[in-house]
Design an enzyme around this catalytic site. Structure first.
Site, PDB file in Angstrom:
ATOM      1  N   HIS A 144      -3.436  -5.623   1.019  1.00  0.00           N
ATOM      2  CA  HIS A 144      -2.713  -5.847   2.273  1.00  0.00           C
ATOM      3  C   HIS A 144      -2.613  -7.333   2.625  1.00  0.00           C
ATOM      4  O   HIS A 144      -3.528  -7.882   3.261  1.00  0.00           O
ATOM      5  CB  HIS A 144      -3.431  -5.124   3.423  1.00  0.00           C
ATOM      6  CG  HIS A 144      -3.257  -3.652   3.427  1.00  0.00           C
ATOM      7  ND1 HIS A 144      -2.309  -3.010   4.194  1.00  0.00           N
ATOM      8  CD2 HIS A 144      -3.921  -2.672   2.760  1.00  0.00           C
ATOM      9  CE1 HIS A 144      -2.382  -1.709   4.012  1.00  0.00           C
ATOM     10  NE2 HIS A 144      -3.359  -1.473   3.139  1.00  0.00           N
TER      11      HIS A 144
ATOM     12  N   CYS B  56       0.828  -1.201   0.000  1.00  0.00           N
ATOM     13  CA  CYS B  56       0.000   0.000   0.000  1.00  0.00           C
ATOM     14  C   CYS B  56       0.869   1.260   0.000  1.00  0.00           C
ATOM     15  O   CYS B  56       1.497   1.570  -0.988  1.00  0.00           O
ATOM     16  CB  CYS B  56      -0.981  -0.043   1.167  1.00  0.00           C
ATOM     17  SG  CYS B  56      -2.357   1.119   1.011  1.00  0.00           S
TER      18      CYS B  56
ATOM     19  N   GLU C 152      -0.697  -8.620   4.893  1.00  0.00           N
ATOM     20  CA  GLU C 152      -0.539  -8.750   6.343  1.00  0.00           C
ATOM     21  C   GLU C 152      -1.875  -8.680   7.074  1.00  0.00           C
ATOM     22  O   GLU C 152      -1.949  -8.990   8.271  1.00  0.00           O
ATOM     23  CB  GLU C 152       0.415  -7.673   6.877  1.00  0.00           C
ATOM     24  CG  GLU C 152      -0.191  -6.309   7.123  1.00  0.00           C
ATOM     25  CD  GLU C 152      -0.505  -5.508   5.863  1.00  0.00           C
ATOM     26  OE1 GLU C 152      -1.071  -4.402   5.989  1.00  0.00           O
ATOM     27  OE2 GLU C 152      -0.182  -5.982   4.750  1.00  0.00           O
TER      28      GLU C 152
END
Length: 274
Positions: A233, A105, A235
Site C-alpha cells: 500500500h 491490493c 498510500e
C-alpha cells in the site's frame, strides 16, 4: 480547466482506502482527485473520459466472496451503463488514449482478474494470471522491503531503487497462468517490484516475502508501463509519521516513500497527456 491533472478513485462495494489514495494524488500534484462511487459510473452520471489517472483502491470488494475481487471484475466487465458505453469499453478507450491506471491490493487483484494485467501484447480483458491465498494461510499485516527493477517500463517506479511499504492482505500470492506467461513477464521486465530483504535482494523467504508470490513478484505492469498493480500500500506511507519506527528514527525524511509512485504518475501525465 485545461492543464489540470485529473485523477479519479472508484469507491463502493467494499473498498476502504479511497480517501488515502485520493489524498496521495493531491499531495503528488493532481489538481483534481475525485472519489466516485461505482454506482455513479453505472448510472452514466460520470465518465472515465473526463480523467487522466484511474485509481482502484484497496479493500474487500464484495467481501471477496468469490475470491479476491472476482465479483468486482465481473461487474466492471459485464454490467451495462445507462445511456452510454459499458465500463469495459470505457476502460479500453481510457487505455487506448494513453492514460494511467493503478491498482493497489484489492485494486491489483481487480486488474489481474479483469485481464488488465499483465495484458501481454496489449490483450486487454483476457485473464492470464491470478492472485490467490497466502502460503501462510492467514491474513498478513506487516511492512515489506521492495526491490525495484530499473529496466522495467513501469511509469510509476522510474528513478527508484527500493521501497519500504506495508502489506495487509489474505490473497496476495501472484501466480501466472502458465510458464509462458511467467517467462514473458520476466523477459519484458513487467515485474517492477519484488519482495526483498533489507539489502533489496529479492527473496522467497517468509515473512520477508509475506505470501509466497511466484518469483517474489509484488507488483506487475503492462508492456506500456502505464497500467500497474501492486499488493503493498503506497498510500499508507505518505509522511514520516506513517513509518512504524518514526518515533525512533530521527533521520526519516518528512515525505513517505509511497508518494513517489503517485508523483511519477502525475509527472508522466503532465509531460505526455496534457
Amino acid at each position: 480547466m485545461a492543464g489540470q491533472v485529473k485523477a479519479v478513485v472508484i469507491a463502493g462495494n467494499g473498498t476502504n482506502c479511497e480517501r488515502e489514495v485520493a489524498f496521495a494524488c493531491r499531495l503528488a500534484g493532481a489538481e483534481v482527485a475525485d472519489i466516485v462511487h461505482i454506482a455513479e459510473f453505472l448510472a452514466g452520471r460520470v465518465r472515465l473520459e473526463d480523467y487522466h489517472f484511474l485509481n482502484l483502491a484497496g479493500g474487500f470488494l464484495d467481501g471477496d466472496d468469490l475470491g479476491s475481487a472476482k465479483a468486482g471484475a465481473n461487474r466492471l466487465l459485464h454490467a451495462p451503463v445507462a445511456g452510454g458505453p459499458s465500463m469495459a469499453e470505457q476502460i479500453r478507450r481510457f487505455v487506448e488514449d494513453g492514460k494511467l491506471i493503478m491498482g493497489v491490493c484489492n485494486g491489483f487483484q481487480l486488474m489481474v482478474k479483469m485481464g488488465l494485467l499483465p495484458a501481454l501484447d496489449g490483450n486487454l480483458m483476457q485473464q492470464s494470471a491470478t492472485l490467490t491465498f497466502n502460503d501462510s494461510g492467514r491474513f498478513e499485516d506487516r511492512w515489506t522491503y521492495l526491490a525495484v527493477d530499473g529496466a522495467s517500463p513501469c511509469v510509476y517506479t522510474r528513478g527508484l531503487d527500493g521501497l519500504y511499504l506495508p502489506v495487509r492482505h489474505g490473497e496476495g500470492k501472484f501466480v501466472p497462468a502458465s510458464d509462458e506467461v511467467l517467462a514473458r513477464i520476466e523477459a519484458e521486465h513487467l515485474a517492477p517490484l519484488r519482495y526483498a530483504d533489507e539489502q533489496l535482494r529479492p527473496t522467497m523467504d517468509y515473512p520477508l516475502n509475506p505470501n509466497g508470490s511466484t518469483r517474489a513478484i509484488a507488483g506487475v505492469c503492462d508492456p506500456t508501463g502505464r497500467l500497474f498493480g501492486l499488493m503493498p500500500h503506497p498510500e499508507a506511507y505518505l509522511h514520516r509519521t506513517h513509518h512504524p519506527r518514526w518515533t525512533r528514527e530521527e533521520d526519516l525524511p518528512e515525505e513517505g516513500m509511497g508518494l513517489w509512485l503517485y508523483r511519477n504518475a502525475v509527472q508522466f501525465i503532465r509531460e505526455n497527456i496534457l
